[in-house]
Scaffold this motif. Sequence first.
Motif, PDB file in Angstrom:
ATOM      1  N   ARG A 203     107.774 -17.330  83.548  1.00 27.69           N
ATOM      2  CA  ARG A 203     107.997 -16.766  84.887  1.00 27.69           C
ATOM      3  C   ARG A 203     108.935 -17.631  85.720  1.00 27.69           C
ATOM      4  O   ARG A 203     109.541 -17.159  86.691  1.00 27.69           O
ATOM      5  N   LYS A 204     109.052 -18.892  85.362  1.00 32.69           N
ATOM      6  CA  LYS A 204     109.942 -19.795  86.103  1.00 32.69           C
ATOM      7  C   LYS A 204     111.402 -19.384  85.954  1.00 32.69           C
ATOM      8  O   LYS A 204     112.240 -19.767  86.755  1.00 32.69           O
ATOM      9  N   ASP A 205     111.697 -18.646  84.898  1.00 38.54           N
ATOM     10  CA  ASP A 205     113.048 -18.124  84.676  1.00 38.54           C
ATOM     11  C   ASP A 205     112.969 -16.603  84.710  1.00 38.54           C
ATOM     12  O   ASP A 205     112.629 -15.967  83.705  1.00 38.54           O
ATOM     13  N   PRO A 206     113.244 -15.977  85.861  1.00 37.13           N
ATOM     14  CA  PRO A 206     113.050 -14.526  85.992  1.00 37.13           C
ATOM     15  C   PRO A 206     113.790 -13.706  84.947  1.00 37.13           C
ATOM     16  O   PRO A 206     113.269 -12.704  84.448  1.00 37.13           O
ATOM     17  N   GLY A 207     115.009 -14.121  84.605  1.00 39.89           N
ATOM     18  CA  GLY A 207     115.761 -13.368  83.603  1.00 39.89           C
ATOM     19  C   GLY A 207     115.111 -13.429  82.242  1.00 39.89           C
ATOM     20  O   GLY A 207     115.010 -12.420  81.532  1.00 39.89           O
ATOM     21  N   LEU A 208     114.665 -14.620  81.855  1.00 40.20           N
ATOM     22  CA  LEU A 208     113.972 -14.795  80.579  1.00 40.20           C
ATOM     23  C   LEU A 208     112.676 -14.000  80.566  1.00 40.20           C
ATOM     24  O   LEU A 208     112.345 -13.336  79.575  1.00 40.20           O
ATOM     25  N   PHE A 209     111.934 -14.056  81.660  1.00 41.14           N
ATOM     26  CA  PHE A 209     110.665 -13.329  81.765  1.00 41.14           C
ATOM     27  C   PHE A 209     110.893 -11.826  81.601  1.00 41.14           C
ATOM     28  O   PHE A 209     110.152 -11.144  80.884  1.00 41.14           O
ATOM     29  N   ALA A 210     111.934 -11.303  82.244  1.00 39.87           N
ATOM     30  CA  ALA A 210     112.204  -9.868  82.170  1.00 39.87           C
ATOM     31  C   ALA A 210     112.522  -9.441  80.746  1.00 39.87           C
ATOM     32  O   ALA A 210     112.072  -8.384  80.291  1.00 39.87           O
TER      33      ALA A 210
END
Length: 433
Positions: A203-210
């Motif tokens: 979640r700390k990296d929104p793009g990765l999380f998405a």
Amino acid sequence: MASQLPTVKIKFLDEFKELFNESWRNIVFYGGRGSGKSKHVGLALILRGRQKRLRILCTREIQNTISDSVHKLLRDIIEENGFIDYEVTDKIIRNKVTGTEFLFAGLRHNVNEIKSMEGIDIAWVEEAQSISEASLKVLAPTIRKEGSQLIFTFNRFAELDPVYVRYVMKKPAHTYSAQVNYDVLDRAGLFPETLRMEMEEDRKDPGLFAHVWLGEPVDQADNSIISRRAALDAMNRVVDDEGAIQVGVDVARMGDDRTVFKKRKGLKLVDSASYTHLRTTEVCDKLELFVAHDKNVLIKIDDTGVGGGVTDELILRGYWVMPINFGSMSSEPDKYPNLISEMWFYLASIMPTIDLPMNDGLLGELTSRLWKMDTKGRRAIESKQDYKKRGNRSPDEADALILAFYEANIAVDEVTEDDYDDLEFEGLLDRDF
């Protein structure tokens, strides 16, 4: 034969029940990690193979060794459930009672071998986002037995992965497709805590999380109005709910379109509701409950089409209603050809300040709407018709959201016939905004 098999109690989630529906030619499950899609497909095929003889091909684009396949997943399912009627070798899996066989082969380097395979009942393509267009063209006609099925599981990589374009966007006849994410297992209490820790770290990296957990593609079109990062930041932001309550209403026009309500308090979206197949009076009844019969709440309604009837009825009931026509003239006609374009870019401008709930459907709608310059150098949102032609469903969630956050000082003058003629000449006229 089925009566000879040992009975085992299985927990199988309802979201995957179509895996037992033999009427589908194509079954597609796509989404993020931790959704249980691969395990449920494997379990469904193991169970179906205990009921009658099937020849099942498990494939992917590249399979150099058996360890690259779903062989281990299937073996683990068999062992976990005590299916002693299956025998497992290092090359095939076979049911000793029904004669069902699982075969394993990669597509790219085994084209001729797969073409020569006869009598395949089911082909399961795992990691299907990697499948090339050429491989898809080979696979589909190869699996040609009467009543045969193709099953695809994948996490999208690019906006236009060939499997996504062919089976989700274009959706041929007799195709079932569904997006599934980690919340499917989470609601059932089956989401592993080890995965939860990984998810929270991502979640700390929104793009990765998405991409990893919500099944969104890695890339995004350059002409998207709202960036994925901006939308995800809003969905991870917490602001207070100080301010007035306002409601946006997008009214369904036909078919599978949804009537969607969005309620904000200040800069925070605090409630949502979605319905299908409601009559005008039923929409009004639901809205009254949604605003708790508070006639001081401003309700902003997409007044085009059937929305006009909702506007009229609510006004008769004494509610504070602002009818909005998406095709109206923009307050800045030198920048935008119509109000809907201005409203979308206004939402994009306030995205760094608002608080939205995490919702993968809303995320997809907000970040997939495109724009272009018209011949007068104005920023014009793509029409809803063009948006849906690209394989998207009607953006009802997003439209209700932009209505909820719309500010009343934007002009809503009606477009004149001359204005409509001008837009039509430029290829921008589409009354279904």
